[in-house]
Design a protein around this motif. Structure first.
Motif, mmCIF file in Angstrom:
data_model
loop_
_atom_site.group_PDB
_atom_site.id
_atom_site.type_symbol
_atom_site.label_atom_id
_atom_site.label_comp_id
_atom_site.label_asym_id
_atom_site.label_seq_id
_atom_site.Cartn_x
_atom_site.Cartn_y
_atom_site.Cartn_z
ATOM 1 N N LEU A 40 -21.913 67.854 36.608
ATOM 2 C CA LEU A 40 -22.518 67.566 35.312
ATOM 3 C C LEU A 40 -23.630 68.544 34.956
ATOM 4 N N PHE A 41 -24.392 68.965 35.958
ATOM 5 C CA PHE A 41 -25.494 69.894 35.707
ATOM 6 C C PHE A 41 -25.105 71.352 35.953
ATOM 7 N N GLY A 42 -23.822 71.587 36.271
ATOM 8 C CA GLY A 42 -23.356 72.954 36.469
ATOM 9 C C GLY A 42 -23.870 73.612 37.738
ATOM 10 N N LEU A 43 -24.227 72.818 38.743
ATOM 11 C CA LEU A 43 -24.781 73.368 39.979
ATOM 12 C C LEU A 43 -23.698 73.731 40.990
ATOM 13 N N VAL A 44 -22.527 73.120 40.860
ATOM 14 C CA VAL A 44 -21.419 73.434 41.764
ATOM 15 C C VAL A 44 -20.164 73.692 40.948
ATOM 16 N N LYS A 45 -19.257 74.462 41.513
ATOM 17 C CA LYS A 45 -17.985 74.719 40.857
ATOM 18 C C LYS A 45 -16.929 73.781 41.430
ATOM 19 N N THR A 46 -16.255 73.087 40.538
ATOM 20 C CA THR A 46 -15.192 72.175 40.959
ATOM 21 C C THR A 46 -13.892 72.605 40.303
ATOM 22 N N ASP A 47 -12.784 72.098 40.859
ATOM 23 C CA ASP A 47 -11.488 72.432 40.281
ATOM 24 C C ASP A 47 -11.351 71.777 38.908
ATOM 25 N N PRO A 48 -10.513 72.321 38.032
ATOM 26 C CA PRO A 48 -10.375 71.792 36.662
ATOM 27 C C PRO A 48 -10.008 70.313 36.605
ATOM 28 N N ALA A 49 -9.195 69.845 37.539
ATOM 29 C CA ALA A 49 -8.785 68.439 37.522
ATOM 30 C C ALA A 49 -9.981 67.514 37.763
ATOM 31 N N THR A 50 -10.802 67.840 38.764
ATOM 32 C CA THR A 50 -11.988 67.035 39.055
ATOM 33 C C THR A 50 -12.979 67.073 37.903
ATOM 34 N N SER A 51 -13.166 68.256 37.343
ATOM 35 C CA SER A 51 -14.069 68.397 36.202
ATOM 36 C C SER A 51 -13.599 67.567 35.011
ATOM 37 N N ALA A 52 -12.292 67.541 34.766
ATOM 38 C CA ALA A 52 -11.751 66.753 33.652
ATOM 39 C C ALA A 52 -11.930 65.261 33.902
ATOM 40 N N ILE A 53 -11.744 64.826 35.157
ATOM 41 C CA ILE A 53 -11.935 63.409 35.493
ATOM 42 C C ILE A 53 -13.365 62.983 35.198
ATOM 43 N N ILE A 54 -14.313 63.828 35.578
ATOM 44 C CA ILE A 54 -15.725 63.486 35.394
ATOM 45 C C ILE A 54 -16.122 63.523 33.918
ATOM 46 N N TRP A 55 -15.819 64.644 33.254
ATOM 47 C CA TRP A 55 -16.316 64.861 31.895
ATOM 48 C C TRP A 55 -15.531 64.107 30.830
ATOM 49 N N LYS A 56 -14.222 64.022 30.983
ATOM 50 C CA LYS A 56 -13.407 63.468 29.908
ATOM 51 C C LYS A 56 -13.009 62.007 30.112
ATOM 52 N N ILE A 57 -13.096 61.515 31.350
ATOM 53 C CA ILE A 57 -12.645 60.141 31.613
ATOM 54 C C ILE A 57 -13.802 59.247 32.046
ATOM 55 N N ARG A 58 -14.448 59.586 33.149
ATOM 56 C CA ARG A 58 -15.418 58.660 33.722
ATOM 57 C C ARG A 58 -16.774 58.667 33.029
ATOM 58 N N PHE A 59 -17.314 59.848 32.719
ATOM 59 C CA PHE A 59 -18.655 59.888 32.141
ATOM 60 C C PHE A 59 -18.726 59.200 30.790
ATOM 61 N N PRO A 60 -17.820 59.472 29.839
ATOM 62 C CA PRO A 60 -17.887 58.721 28.572
ATOM 63 C C PRO A 60 -17.648 57.228 28.760
ATOM 64 N N ARG A 61 -16.763 56.867 29.687
ATOM 65 C CA ARG A 61 -16.506 55.453 29.939
ATOM 66 C C ARG A 61 -17.754 54.757 30.462
ATOM 67 N N VAL A 62 -18.452 55.391 31.392
ATOM 68 C CA VAL A 62 -19.671 54.809 31.943
ATOM 69 C C VAL A 62 -20.751 54.699 30.869
ATOM 70 N N CYS A 63 -20.861 55.708 30.018
ATOM 71 C CA CYS A 63 -21.852 55.666 28.934
ATOM 72 C C CYS A 63 -21.542 54.544 27.951
ATOM 73 N N VAL A 64 -20.276 54.374 27.613
ATOM 74 C CA VAL A 64 -19.887 53.278 26.707
ATOM 75 C C VAL A 64 -20.206 51.933 27.340
ATOM 76 N N ALA A 65 -19.901 51.766 28.625
ATOM 77 C CA ALA A 65 -20.200 50.507 29.315
ATOM 78 C C ALA A 65 -21.698 50.217 29.296
ATOM 79 N N ALA A 66 -22.510 51.249 29.515
ATOM 80 C CA ALA A 66 -23.964 51.068 29.506
ATOM 81 C C ALA A 66 -24.457 50.654 28.124
ATOM 82 N N LEU A 67 -23.962 51.307 27.078
ATOM 83 C CA LEU A 67 -24.404 50.995 25.720
ATOM 84 C C LEU A 67 -23.941 49.606 25.287
ATOM 85 N N VAL A 68 -22.707 49.243 25.623
ATOM 86 C CA VAL A 68 -22.206 47.919 25.264
ATOM 87 C C VAL A 68 -22.965 46.835 26.023
#
Length: 339
Positions: free
Chosen positions: A41-69
């Motif tokens: 998330l902070f760009g400190l490590v390089k991850t493979d595209p699949a892991t990056s997509a899981i974090i940025w496009k699936i889990r992080f927005p989902r967690v943010c929505v859960a927190a706001l709701v």
């Protein structure tokens, strides 16, 4: 010293929310370490595209929505309980969530306002349904905001809107899957558009409610003392109830019906920080509600992996026993007062 202690609770809740979000981001069908999550998330490590997509496009927005709701529902619950001076007031139990869901489902099944409202039809219809449900509850109680009248009114309103939902389910087979979403509550496939939609409503609405902390604290003294102290009781109550209903309806329009968050969290915060001062109760309810729903959503992904269960199942497992305890204590208190 008491004020400093109350402020330290805020730091504790914020750090707990950060830790809960970190764990929620790392668990799932693909396990990712917490260090790798935040490094990505902070760009400190390089991850493979699949892991990056899981974090940025699936889990992080989902967690943010859960927190706001979660924060929004807990915040609305705190306002309902304070304004109605009733420990059992809650958007779900009073039928506000059901009315909001009915409004959203009508927008889905009818297509009304699609061209005119340009994507806002579901939230607007959801808000109108929430306001209608609130009006029905207040009308049925006839301004007698006791525990029994509120509970019975909530049961009636919930039953009425449940009947409408059942009717819509039977009449719209093509939208059956989408309607089921509103009935169960879920954060599946939530993305950054939903975060951007929730964020301003949650924070602006929460800030407006926080500005009413003085009036809410005065309401604790009773309606008559509040009037003598210069508070416009009726106007203030209606404004704050409408704002709380708006926050609830927007949360429901994104997540579906999730029960007991608004009931349990404000009580937990009051017990923990040992104060009913709304300057602290309002923001802390938001933070603890966010913690609770982020953690509940994480459990839905790991308990029966790879299958997910509705998040409302988790919140009901925690909330139903608490509701039973509160109802028992409140009934005992009223029985003792009447005798």
């Amino acid at each position: 010293m008491k004020r400093i202690g109350d402020m330290w609770w805020g730091v504790f809740f914020f750090l707990t929310l950060f830790l809960t979000m970190s764990i929620a981001l790392s668990v799932g069908s693909t396990s990712i370490s917490v260090q790798e999550v935040w490094g990505t998330l902070f760009g400190l490590v390089k991850t493979d595209p699949a892991t990056s997509a899981i974090i940025w496009k699936i889990r992080f927005p989902r967690v943010c929505v859960a927190a706001l709701v979660g924060g929004s529902l807990a915040l609305a619950g705190a306002i309902y309980q304070s304004l109605l001076r009733n420990p059992l007031a809650d958007p779900y139990i009073l039928g506000i969530s059901s009315g909001s869901a009915v409004g959203a489902v009508i927008a889905i099944t009818s297509g009304w306002g699609v061209l005119l409202l340009q994507g806002w039809q579901i939230p607007i219809f959801s808000f109108l349904g929430a306001v209608l449900a609130l009006a029905c509850v207040l009308l049925l109680t006839r301004s007698r905001l006791q525990v029994q009248s509120l509970l019975l009114s909530g049961v009636v309103v919930n039953a009425f809107f449940a009947a409408i939902l059942t009717f819509l389910l039977s009449m719209s087979q093509t939208e059956l899957a989408r309607i089921q979403f509103w009935l169960m509550g879920s954060f599946t496939l939530r993305d950054w558009d939903h975060v951007l939609f929730l964020l301003p409503v949650s924070f602006v609405g929460g800030f407006l409610l926080w500005l009413g902390s003085r009036e809410l604290n005065i309401f604790l003294l009773g309606t008559l003392p509040a009037t003598h102290l210069g508070v416009s009781v009726y106007r203030t109550r209606i404004i704050l109830l409408v704002i709380a209903s708006l926050i609830t309806s927007i949360a429901v329009s994104v997540s579906g019906m999730i029960g007991f968050v608004g009931l349990v969290i404000p009580h937990f915060v009051r017990i923990l920080i040992k104060t009913s001062d709304h300057r602290y109760l309002i923001p802390y309810s938001f933070l603890v509600g966010a913690i609770f729903l982020v953690g509940s959503d994480a459990l839905t992904r790991v308990l029966f992996e790879p299958r997910e269960i509705p998040v409302g199942v988790i919140t009901a497992c925690f909330g139903a026993p608490v509701f039973a305890i509160l109802l028992h204590k409140t009934t005992q208190k009223m029985t003792g007062e009447s005798s």
